[in-house]
Design an enzyme around this catalytic site. Structure first.
Site, PDB file in Angstrom:
ATOM      1  N   ARG A 186       1.707  -9.719  -0.081  1.00  0.00           N
ATOM      2  CA  ARG A 186       2.915  -9.967  -0.874  1.00  0.00           C
ATOM      3  C   ARG A 186       4.162  -9.695  -0.065  1.00  0.00           C
ATOM      4  O   ARG A 186       5.135 -10.434  -0.130  1.00  0.00           O
ATOM      5  CB  ARG A 186       2.874  -9.072  -2.122  1.00  0.00           C
ATOM      6  CG  ARG A 186       4.122  -9.090  -2.955  1.00  0.00           C
ATOM      7  CD  ARG A 186       3.950  -8.271  -4.232  1.00  0.00           C
ATOM      8  NE  ARG A 186       2.798  -8.733  -4.997  1.00  0.00           N
ATOM      9  CZ  ARG A 186       2.024  -7.936  -5.739  1.00  0.00           C
ATOM     10  NH1 ARG A 186       2.278  -6.645  -5.825  1.00  0.00           N
ATOM     11  NH2 ARG A 186       0.996  -8.431  -6.393  1.00  0.00           N
ATOM     12  N   TYR A 187       4.147  -8.591   0.670  1.00  0.00           N
ATOM     13  CA  TYR A 187       5.279  -8.229   1.530  1.00  0.00           C
ATOM     14  C   TYR A 187       4.953  -8.719   2.942  1.00  0.00           C
ATOM     15  O   TYR A 187       3.804  -8.620   3.381  1.00  0.00           O
ATOM     16  CB  TYR A 187       5.458  -6.716   1.550  1.00  0.00           C
ATOM     17  CG  TYR A 187       5.706  -6.092   0.197  1.00  0.00           C
ATOM     18  CD1 TYR A 187       6.946  -6.220  -0.428  1.00  0.00           C
ATOM     19  CD2 TYR A 187       4.713  -5.372  -0.465  1.00  0.00           C
ATOM     20  CE1 TYR A 187       7.185  -5.635  -1.669  1.00  0.00           C
ATOM     21  CE2 TYR A 187       4.944  -4.779  -1.698  1.00  0.00           C
ATOM     22  CZ  TYR A 187       6.184  -4.912  -2.288  1.00  0.00           C
ATOM     23  OH  TYR A 187       6.407  -4.333  -3.513  1.00  0.00           O
ATOM     24  N   ASP A 229       1.382  -0.865 -15.664  1.00  0.00           N
ATOM     25  CA  ASP A 229       1.501  -2.325 -15.636  1.00  0.00           C
ATOM     26  C   ASP A 229       1.002  -2.924 -16.945  1.00  0.00           C
ATOM     27  O   ASP A 229       0.245  -2.297 -17.686  1.00  0.00           O
ATOM     28  CB  ASP A 229       0.689  -2.879 -14.460  1.00  0.00           C
ATOM     29  CG  ASP A 229       1.237  -2.419 -13.123  1.00  0.00           C
ATOM     30  OD1 ASP A 229       2.470  -2.488 -12.938  1.00  0.00           O
ATOM     31  OD2 ASP A 229       0.444  -1.968 -12.274  1.00  0.00           O
ATOM     32  N   CYS A 261     -11.167   4.918 -14.320  1.00  0.00           N
ATOM     33  CA  CYS A 261     -10.031   5.309 -15.147  1.00  0.00           C
ATOM     34  C   CYS A 261      -9.794   4.211 -16.176  1.00  0.00           C
ATOM     35  O   CYS A 261      -9.732   3.034 -15.826  1.00  0.00           O
ATOM     36  CB  CYS A 261      -8.791   5.486 -14.285  1.00  0.00           C
ATOM     37  SG  CYS A 261      -9.111   6.481 -12.813  1.00  0.00           S
ATOM     38  N   CYS A 274      -6.864   1.679 -15.585  1.00  0.00           N
ATOM     39  CA  CYS A 274      -6.779   1.078 -14.247  1.00  0.00           C
ATOM     40  C   CYS A 274      -6.122  -0.303 -14.260  1.00  0.00           C
ATOM     41  O   CYS A 274      -6.455  -1.157 -15.068  1.00  0.00           O
ATOM     42  CB  CYS A 274      -8.167   0.957 -13.631  1.00  0.00           C
ATOM     43  SG  CYS A 274      -8.117   0.262 -11.967  1.00  0.00           S
ATOM     44  N   CYS A 280     -15.520   3.447  -7.818  1.00  0.00           N
ATOM     45  CA  CYS A 280     -14.664   4.620  -7.907  1.00  0.00           C
ATOM     46  C   CYS A 280     -15.501   5.790  -8.402  1.00  0.00           C
ATOM     47  O   CYS A 280     -16.564   5.587  -8.982  1.00  0.00           O
ATOM     48  CB  CYS A 280     -13.507   4.388  -8.885  1.00  0.00           C
ATOM     49  SG  CYS A 280     -12.474   2.991  -8.400  1.00  0.00           S
ATOM     50  N   LYS A 312       7.342  -4.325  -6.094  1.00  0.00           N
ATOM     51  CA  LYS A 312       7.745  -3.096  -6.780  1.00  0.00           C
ATOM     52  C   LYS A 312       9.235  -2.851  -6.599  1.00  0.00           C
ATOM     53  O   LYS A 312       9.769  -3.102  -5.520  1.00  0.00           O
ATOM     54  CB  LYS A 312       7.002  -1.896  -6.188  1.00  0.00           C
ATOM     55  CG  LYS A 312       5.499  -1.933  -6.397  1.00  0.00           C
ATOM     56  CD  LYS A 312       4.853  -0.686  -5.803  1.00  0.00           C
ATOM     57  CE  LYS A 312       3.353  -0.777  -5.778  1.00  0.00           C
ATOM     58  NZ  LYS A 312       2.831  -1.789  -4.846  1.00  0.00           N
ATOM     59  N   ARG A 332       3.153  -5.937   5.367  1.00  0.00           N
ATOM     60  CA  ARG A 332       2.001  -5.101   5.008  1.00  0.00           C
ATOM     61  C   ARG A 332       1.112  -5.803   3.991  1.00  0.00           C
ATOM     62  O   ARG A 332       1.587  -6.590   3.179  1.00  0.00           O
ATOM     63  CB  ARG A 332       2.439  -3.727   4.505  1.00  0.00           C
ATOM     64  CG  ARG A 332       3.390  -3.727   3.327  1.00  0.00           C
ATOM     65  CD  ARG A 332       4.169  -2.414   3.328  1.00  0.00           C
ATOM     66  NE  ARG A 332       4.945  -2.194   2.109  1.00  0.00           N
ATOM     67  CZ  ARG A 332       6.126  -2.768   1.860  1.00  0.00           C
ATOM     68  NH1 ARG A 332       6.649  -3.616   2.715  1.00  0.00           N
ATOM     69  NH2 ARG A 332       6.766  -2.492   0.745  1.00  0.00           N
ATOM     70  N   ASP A 353       6.256  -2.517 -11.203  1.00  0.00           N
ATOM     71  CA  ASP A 353       5.694  -3.580 -10.379  1.00  0.00           C
ATOM     72  C   ASP A 353       5.931  -4.862 -11.181  1.00  0.00           C
ATOM     73  O   ASP A 353       5.474  -4.979 -12.323  1.00  0.00           O
ATOM     74  CB  ASP A 353       4.199  -3.316 -10.145  1.00  0.00           C
ATOM     75  CG  ASP A 353       3.743  -3.797  -8.778  1.00  0.00           C
ATOM     76  OD1 ASP A 353       4.328  -4.782  -8.286  1.00  0.00           O
ATOM     77  OD2 ASP A 353       2.791  -3.220  -8.240  1.00  0.00           O
ATOM     78  N   ARG A 399      -6.553  -2.436 -12.035  1.00  0.00           N
ATOM     79  CA  ARG A 399      -7.550  -3.408 -11.533  1.00  0.00           C
ATOM     80  C   ARG A 399      -8.811  -3.366 -12.377  1.00  0.00           C
ATOM     81  O   ARG A 399      -9.923  -3.536 -11.880  1.00  0.00           O
ATOM     82  CB  ARG A 399      -7.872  -3.156 -10.054  1.00  0.00           C
ATOM     83  CG  ARG A 399      -6.689  -3.426  -9.184  1.00  0.00           C
ATOM     84  CD  ARG A 399      -6.975  -3.739  -7.742  1.00  0.00           C
ATOM     85  NE  ARG A 399      -5.668  -3.750  -7.104  1.00  0.00           N
ATOM     86  CZ  ARG A 399      -5.198  -2.774  -6.331  1.00  0.00           C
ATOM     87  NH1 ARG A 399      -5.965  -1.749  -5.981  1.00  0.00           N
ATOM     88  NH2 ARG A 399      -3.980  -2.829  -5.858  1.00  0.00           N
TER      89      ARG A 399
HETATM   90  C1  LIG Z   1       2.112  -1.649  -3.747  1.00  0.00           C
HETATM   91  C2  LIG Z   1       1.744  -2.648  -2.788  1.00  0.00           C
HETATM   92  C3  LIG Z   1       1.942  -2.457  -1.416  1.00  0.00           C
HETATM   93  C4  LIG Z   1       2.544  -1.190  -0.850  1.00  0.00           C
HETATM   94  O1  LIG Z   1       3.863  -1.043  -1.276  1.00  0.00           O
HETATM   95  P1  LIG Z   1       4.733   0.226  -0.861  1.00  0.00           P
HETATM   96  O2  LIG Z   1       5.969   0.096  -1.670  1.00  0.00           O
HETATM   97  O3  LIG Z   1       4.952   0.129   0.614  1.00  0.00           O
HETATM   98  O4  LIG Z   1       3.945   1.456  -1.205  1.00  0.00           O
HETATM   99  C5  LIG Z   1       1.617  -3.475  -0.555  1.00  0.00           C
HETATM  100  N1  LIG Z   1       1.096  -4.631  -1.012  1.00  0.00           N
HETATM  101  C6  LIG Z   1       0.891  -4.851  -2.320  1.00  0.00           C
HETATM  102  C7  LIG Z   1       0.336  -6.146  -2.751  1.00  0.00           C
HETATM  103  C8  LIG Z   1       1.191  -3.862  -3.251  1.00  0.00           C
HETATM  104  O5  LIG Z   1       0.973  -4.071  -4.549  1.00  0.00           O
HETATM  105  S1  SF4 Z   2      -7.088   3.859 -11.054  1.00  0.00           S
HETATM  106 FE1  SF4 Z   2      -8.614   2.211 -10.851  1.00  0.00          FE
HETATM  107  S2  SF4 Z   2      -8.904   1.955  -8.669  1.00  0.00           S
HETATM  108 FE2  SF4 Z   2      -7.926   3.949  -8.955  1.00  0.00          FE
HETATM  109  S3  SF4 Z   2      -9.628   5.415  -9.096  1.00  0.00           S
HETATM  110 FE3  SF4 Z   2      -9.121   4.820 -11.169  1.00  0.00          FE
HETATM  111  S4  SF4 Z   2     -10.516   3.113 -11.623  1.00  0.00           S
HETATM  112 FE4  SF4 Z   2     -10.482   3.377  -9.403  1.00  0.00          FE
END
Ligand SMILES: *Cc1c(COP(=O)(O)O)cnc(C)c1O
Ligand code: SF4
Length: 352
Positions: free
Chosen positions: A98-99, A278, A115, A118, A111, A322, A102, A315, A120
């Site tokens: 996305r960025y 989220d 959670c 979560c 995990c 974010k 990184r 986000d 995801r």
């Molecule tokens: C959160 C996230 C990051 C890392 O973001 P930082 O603000 O540097 O912590 C990188 N890629 C994606 C897709 C993210 O959701």
């Molecule tokens: S928040 Fe989601 S990815 Fe993180 S430890 Fe919990 S279940 Fe796993």
């Protein structure tokens, strides 16, 4: 609550393999609604390892809420499975770019605890999502894209992989010239601190600069075991951050959040982000308002050491990334001066 001792287990594998994933097993420790749990786990798996289970003191307490399935997870019609569009910003499976500089690289879908909140939820604990082949494809993508300078190794939980798999991934990423920073996101210092073994730490410390961001949501998660795990990582020169999720009924309270942030600092974990939850389907019972989040931030700024004040992040839906939110400290801007409010609520004039 029936006593549960995890001390009888020999190592983290043993603790993990004795995790509770069925309503019938959870019922041996606490009264639960089995039919609710069974209907939820058809969609979203449950895993509560004996260590994390031992932190639950009462039905519906802040640890319970994070780990025990709730009917709302399947009744909630609001939100989206993937509000941040992680999949559509995925050039190869399990990697989100996305960025420009990184990427987020999912190397495990397991995990130590699933959670309930979560973000995801759509992926964690489901079979066949991450494989050696998706990991290799991800590493190739990173190698071919020279604008990438940092890899956020995430999941699921990367530290649920075996030591040699972690070693191999870190070694491969470190061998890529344009990768400067490695970052690992893991909740095990909180949910399975026994995973932080001497051997694992010896592997991790070979790949500096390697940052670790962990995830604690409540002061009661900061136990003697978690303290030891974080000390072992910090002693190996791994800078530790924390990404806390603001959760209704768990930590949506200025005094709980302040205690958590201060306690994190005492175990050498620097609060990094507080994430506003989220808009993920099945998690609306955890959602608070932005106003409450800002109120919590106001209770931290100036009242607690700057070292333990994280940024409060939302986000953006649609994959916008974010952004930090701040309480409104600027009251007005006019004629070469601004009017600002300090942490005590006093108003000052400051030349522009
Ligand atoms: C959160 C996230 C990051 C890392 O973001 P930082 O603000 O540097 O912590 C990188 N890629 C994606 C897709 C993210 O959701
Ligand atoms: S928040 Fe989601 S990815 Fe993180 S430890 Fe919990 S279940 Fe796993």
């Amino acid at each position: 609550m029936k006593e549960n001792s995890y001390n009888k287990y020999s190592d983290w594998h043993d603790i993990l393999s004795n995790s509770i994933n069925r309503a019938e097993d959870l019922e041996k420790y606490m009264p639960v609604d089995k039919s609710v749990i069974n209907s939820v786990t058809e969609f979203y798996p449950m895993r509560i390892n004996p260590y994390y289970l031992s932190l639950i003191k009462n039905k519906a307490d802040h640890i319970w809420k994070q780990a025990v399935p709730d009917l709302n997870e399947i009744e909630d019609k609001s939100g989206f499975d993937d509000p941040l569009c992680e999949e559509s910003q995925s050039p190869v499976p399990n990697l989100t770019h996305r960025y420009p500089d990184r990427v987020l690289f999912m190397v495990s879908n397991q995990c130590a605890v699933y959670c309930r909140f979560c973000m995801r939820k759509r992926k964690v604990g489901h079979p066949f999502i991450v494989s050696d082949s998706t990991i290799n494809t991800g590493i190739d993508y990173i190698r071919e894209n020279k604008t990438i300078h940092e890899v956020v190794i995430s999941g699921g939980d990367p530290l649920l992989l075996e030591d040699d798999a972690i070693d191999r991934i870190l070694k491969d990423l470190r061998s890529i010239k344009h990768i400067e920073i490695l970052r690992l996101h893991s909740r095990v210092p909180c949910t399975l601190p026994q995973r932080i073994t001497k051997k694992l730490v010896a592997i991790l410390k070979q790949y500096h600069p390697l940052f670790i961001n962990t995830h604690f949501n409540h002061p009661d998660e900061i136990t003697a075991e978690a303290t030891l795990a974080c000390a072992a990582l910090a002693d190996a020169g791994l800078p530790l951050g924390c990404q806390t999720v603001l959760l209704k009924g768990v930590n949506d309270n200025p005094s709980v959040m302040q205690t958590l942030m201060k306690k994190l600092l005492t175990i050498r974990v620097r609060p990094y982000y507080i994430h506003h939850p989220d808009v993920v389907r099945g998690t609306s019972h955890f959602r608070t308002t932005i106003k409450e989040g800002l109120c919590i931030m106001r209770s931290l700024h100036g009242h607690a050491s700057g070292l333990c004040v994280p940024q409060y992040m939302i986000d953006l839906p649609g994959g916008g990334g974010k952004i930090p939110l701040l309480p409104e400290y600027i009251k007005s801007v006019s004629d070469g001066k601004i009017m600002v409010e300090n942490f005590k609520g006093e108003i000052f004039s400051y030349p522009e």
